[in-house]
Design an enzyme around this catalytic site. Structure first.
Site, PDB file in Angstrom:
ATOM      1  N   THR A   1      -7.020   1.892   4.567  1.00 32.24           N
ATOM      2  CA  THR A   1      -6.593   1.095   5.727  1.00 32.24           C
ATOM      3  C   THR A   1      -7.466   1.369   6.944  1.00 32.24           C
ATOM      4  O   THR A   1      -7.882   0.435   7.643  1.00 32.24           O
ATOM      5  CB  THR A   1      -5.127   1.401   6.079  1.00 32.24           C
ATOM      6  OG1 THR A   1      -4.370   1.502   4.886  1.00 32.24           O
ATOM      7  CG2 THR A   1      -4.552   0.327   6.972  1.00 32.24           C
TER       8      THR A   1
ATOM      9  N   CYS B   1      -5.757  -9.689 -13.442  1.00 34.44           N
ATOM     10  CA  CYS B   1      -6.286 -10.521 -14.523  1.00 34.44           C
ATOM     11  C   CYS B   1      -7.717 -10.953 -14.242  1.00 34.44           C
ATOM     12  O   CYS B   1      -8.556 -10.992 -15.148  1.00 34.44           O
ATOM     13  CB  CYS B   1      -5.396 -11.742 -14.739  1.00 34.44           C
ATOM     14  SG  CYS B   1      -5.063 -12.682 -13.246  1.00 34.44           S
TER      15      CYS B   1
ATOM     16  N   CYS C   1       3.504 -14.936 -10.341  1.00 31.11           N
ATOM     17  CA  CYS C   1       2.314 -14.180  -9.922  1.00 31.11           C
ATOM     18  C   CYS C   1       2.513 -13.376  -8.639  1.00 31.11           C
ATOM     19  O   CYS C   1       3.020 -13.898  -7.637  1.00 31.11           O
ATOM     20  CB  CYS C   1       1.152 -15.151  -9.746  1.00 31.11           C
ATOM     21  SG  CYS C   1      -0.411 -14.359  -9.348  1.00 31.11           S
TER      22      CYS C   1
ATOM     23  N   CYS D   1      -0.592  -7.334 -16.880  1.00 36.34           N
ATOM     24  CA  CYS D   1      -0.065  -8.094 -15.752  1.00 36.34           C
ATOM     25  C   CYS D   1       1.295  -7.543 -15.354  1.00 36.34           C
ATOM     26  O   CYS D   1       2.214  -7.526 -16.169  1.00 36.34           O
ATOM     27  CB  CYS D   1       0.066  -9.573 -16.105  1.00 36.34           C
ATOM     28  SG  CYS D   1       0.880 -10.509 -14.804  1.00 36.34           S
TER      29      CYS D   1
ATOM     30  N   SER E   1       0.861  -1.177   0.000  1.00 40.97           N
ATOM     31  CA  SER E   1       0.000   0.000   0.000  1.00 40.97           C
ATOM     32  C   SER E   1       0.886   1.212   0.000  1.00 40.97           C
ATOM     33  O   SER E   1       2.035   1.139   0.426  1.00 40.97           O
ATOM     34  CB  SER E   1      -0.876  -0.025   1.260  1.00 40.97           C
ATOM     35  OG  SER E   1      -1.646   1.151   1.354  1.00 40.97           O
TER      36      SER E   1
END
Lengths: 573, 251
Positions: A367, A548, A542, A518, A86
């Protein structure tokens, strides 16, 4: 019931597609040996800020009421915080309620925001703009570090936290109530066979089950579809953005702890919503990232390359030039706000945090609302287990909380950008300075992100410059910095509902957009022996960002959990 | 027969490491740490021997700061029966570790001591050999296959050496260090992790074991290898020969 079992076992593509669409689990066929079953009062899927806040709040309520409840948190990352990414400029509002003495308890929150700037970038220039953010009292933190601290606090209170275990399946009883989850079978080879190290998954059954998987949680999405929670909630579909981030270590003389910068405009065009952030943390570390809304039109758009472009800008480049990249990563985030909140309660539990979607888009903070939603769900769950009340109280408490008030006020900013960058900015300014959400109308979102992509024939390819190795890099170099790893000998966790769609639709119609959006180069079109382009899925790369799952034009790609413990290894993101 | 397995807590193999800016070592704050992969293989072999009935107990031991307990818990979750943590903050070199292991062996009296062949942080490949020397025990290092014979009280070890495979027969008690192809370590399952919480971890100090940490080594500097230069595409063999001779000075 018998007919349903027959269709569960069938291997036809259509049945598989409808199975997944309807969220049915293949419980009976995924493991023959009876799985071990462990019972808890509360099972929480996901060890992020929302899940851990819920766990901590539950244990606090136990102490206040002199009872005990068994609480278990399962987390697919190898350790708590490994999959957390984040910006992050942290608003401590929820933390002040949850752990008021967080300073004494040495929370990794120390860098207060010292300056707050906003720039409109063009290709060569940076125009200072009036700052729409108010970050007084907020802190620049690493959410990954903060989450790790939160995990320690949870364990100190007696919460059982199990990193390295991925929740793969939702378990239902005969009346379609959620009774728990099952973790992944471990030790299955790429061909589906059991290796020597095979271990069946474990069933964790909770009297209350909370899903805190973050944005586009794989099990949360199944539950939302199954119980039709979007319609029962605020009604709109969820919209998303993809954030790509790096943490750099820069020269000491260029580092100003607490400096906060946001930009709009370049490298994104006026039809693509998004912007960048640059936050100075401690220890000469700087967080920089680009957030691109996933309802972009051009299938040739490449968010990763746009991020590399951002770093080349004359206002940004000098800061990074002599620095080193410490970590790289990417994650999608919710932008739907108020209009997209689903009804978060289902028989057997509730959804908390970004899996439901409480991010405040104009503030670009989620958050604090995620943590608060976890706390509210915990209070409801405690009522269910201790006083026999109903989880519906969670929805009621959400609607009377500051989450609701905040998101309601912020609801018209993002949809205004459907009209373009300049109208969007104008309406935002109007909202910010004058209206503050006090209008009778609520703007609607445009098309769902996956439907917004135009056909490749209507769009022009974008030329991206080659990486210079100083501020811009190629994907493999960046990926190495994410500490991503998966055991290669496992079935690919990215499922194609119809394996023919990439070559029949994605490639000819949309020029294979997955090979561009991606951020981990998982999807590549390579020529096979006959010279035909075929989709190759490098699942090992990944980053678990879920782009995706969101952006695939035919929604053909389904993100499922790989073996627990795999994925990125964020520590300062 | 008891088997003792020595395990080390190291930086996780998938983490991209960085050198500290003062060049005194590798950055380890906020970095994921795990059990050394070769130590996992060692523990797995010990568990396999116990499961075949040839051993009664597997004891995992580890030296280091307080967080070693996490690594030992993983070992207990894999199936070790007991664990011993020797509290020793600060840098530990192979000779010190070997002396501590010798002291522990004299306390526990195992029939077999299994270690990983080397740790992935320092790549020393010394501890197993040193402790065998100190104990005057036979050693089978780089083991790719271990077969125990209970009656003859011996172990037949296939070793991976540069020339191929060498087979040794060791009289027990012996020291074995494990190589990559020996086995595939098992996963620590969730129920086992839960059960491991109640298994005992005994804490011991260096004073109790009467071992002095005396460092014969001092790390002067740690630097990253030089950045790899870009490759050059050459147009002819002559150019290649010229570059090899005049630039790289290798011919």
């Amino acid at each position: 019931m018998f007919k349903k079992i027959i269709s569960l076992g069938s291997k036809s593509n259509w049945t598989q597609y409808s199975l997944i669409r309807n969220g049915f689990t293949r419980r009976r066929f995924s493991s023959e040996a009876a799985r071990e079953c462990i019972n808890y009062d509360v099972v929480i899927v996901g060890g992020g800020p929302a899940g851990l806040s819920a766990a901590i709040r539950l244990k606090q309520l136990c102490r206040e009421n002199d009872v005990d409840l068994s609480v278990c948190v399962v987390e697919k990352g190898a350790e708590v915080g490994a999959h957390i990414l984040s910006g992050n400029v942290f608003e401590p509002r929820a933390l002040n309620e949850l752990i008021p003495k967080w300073r004494e308890e040495e929370a990794p929150i120390s860098v207060g925001v010292s300056s707050d700037k906003f720039l409109l970038l063009t290709k060569k220039h940076a125009v200072p703009m009036p700052n729409p953010f108010d970050n007084k009292g907020n802190y620049v933190i690493s959410l990954s570090q903060f989450t790790r601290w939160l995990g320690q606090k949870a364990e100190e209170l007696g919460v059982e936290v199990y990193p390295g275990f991925a929740a793969k399946e939702v378990l239902f009883d005969e009346d379609e109530n959620v009774i728990g989850i099952a973790t992944n079978d471990m030790g299955i080879g790429k061909d589906g066979s059991k290796k020597d190290t095979y271990q069946p998954g474990v069933e964790l059954k909770g009297r209350v089950n909370l899903f805190a998987e973050g944005c586009r949680g794989s099990l949360s999405e199944k539950i939302i579809r199954k119980y039709d929670l979007r319609k029962k909630g605020q009604g709109q579909h969820q919209t998303y953005a993809l954030g790509i981030k790096e943490v750099w270590e820069v020269d000491a003389d260029k580092h100003k702890p607490g400096d906060v910068l946001h930009t709009l405009g370049w490298p994104l065009d006026h039809k693509t919503y998004g912007g960048s952030f640059l936050y100075h943390m401690q220890d000469r570390q700087v967080a920089i990232g680009l957030v691109c809304a996933l309802n972009y039109h051009n299938p040739f758009f490449n968010p990763y390359e746009e991020f590399q472009n951002l770093k080349r800008h004359p206002a940004i480049r000098p800061l990074l030039e002599n620095g080193t990249v410490l970590q790289y990563g990417a994650r999608t985030l919710n932008e739907g706000g108020f209009q997209s909140i689903p009804y978060p309660v289902f028989p057997g539990g509730a959804i908390v945090g970004c899996s439901a979607g409480f991010l405040n888009v104009p503030k670009i903070k989620g958050t604090h609302t995620a943590m608060k939603s976890g706390m509210l769900a915990a209070e409801s769950a405690f009522g269910v287990l201790h006083k026999g009340s109903n989880m519906k109280t969670y929805w009621e408490s959400l609607k009377t909380s500051w989450i609701w008030e905040e998101l309601h006020r912020a609801r018209n900013y993002r949809p205004a950008f459907e009209y373009g960058l300049l109208p969007g900015m104008a309406i935002s300014a109007l909202e910010h300075y004058l209206l503050k959400g006090r209008v009778p109308y609520t703007l609607k979102h445009g098309k769902p992100d996956h439907e917004a992509t135009h056909e490749a024939s209507r769009c022009s390819p974008i030329e991206y410059p080659k990486p210079d190795g100083i501020v811009s890099f190629d994907v493999p170099t960046s990926l190495y910095r994410s500490n991503t790893n998966h055991d290669h000998d496992q079935p690919t966790h990215l499922r194609l509902r119809d394996p023919k769609v990439p070559e029949l639709v994605n490639l000819p119609k949309y020029a294979g957009p997955e090979s561009r959006y991606c951020p981990a180069r998982v999807y590549e079109y390579v020529s096979d022996d006959n010279g035909q382009l075929k989709l190759q899925i490098n699942a090992q790369n990944c980053l678990h960002c879920k782009a995706c799952d969101i952006k695939d034009p035919k929604q053909n790609i389904e993100w499922t959990v790989p073996e627990g413990g795999g994925g990125p290894g964020y520590s300062v993101m | 027969m008891k088997i003792m397995v020595a395990i080390k807590r190291v930086v996780d193999y998938a983490v991209k490491i960085r050198i500290k800016s003062d060049k005194t070592g590798v950055e380890t704050t906020n970095i994921k740490m795990s059990m050394n992969p070769f130590c996992e293989i060692a523990l797995e072999e010990a568990l396999k021997i116990k499961e075949s009935g040839l051993a009664s107990e597997v004891v995992a031991v580890s030296l280091g700061p307080g967080q070693c307990v996490d690594t030992l818990r993983t070992g207990l979750a894999m199936g070790a029966d007991r664990a011993i943590h020797v509290d020793a903050p600060g840098a530990l070199y192979p000779l010190t570790v070997a002396k501590v292991l010798k002291a522990l062996v004299e306390v526990e009296k195992p029939g077999l001591l299994i270690l990983g062949k080397q740790a992935i942080d320092d790549d020393c490949n010394q501890t197993g050999q040193m402790v065998a020397g100190l104990l005057n025990w036979p050693q089978g290092t780089f083991a790719s296959k271990v077969v125990l014979d209970k009656e003859k009280k011996s172990a037949t070890v296939d070793r991976e050496v540069d020339g191929g495979l060498e087979t040794l027969c060791l009289d027990l008690p012996a020291v074995i260090t494990t190589d990559l192809r020996l086995n595939q370590p098992r996963y620590a399952t969730l129920p086992n992790i839960m059960k491991a919480k109640s298994k005992p971890i005994k804490k011991m100090s260096l004073e109790e074991l009467k071992v002095e940490v005396r460092s014969d080594l001092e790390v002067v500097q740690v630097t990253a290898p030089p950045v790899r230069k870009a490759g050059v595409i050459l147009s002819s063999v002559d150019e290649l020969v010229d570059k090899l001779k005049n630039e790289a000075h290798v011919i």
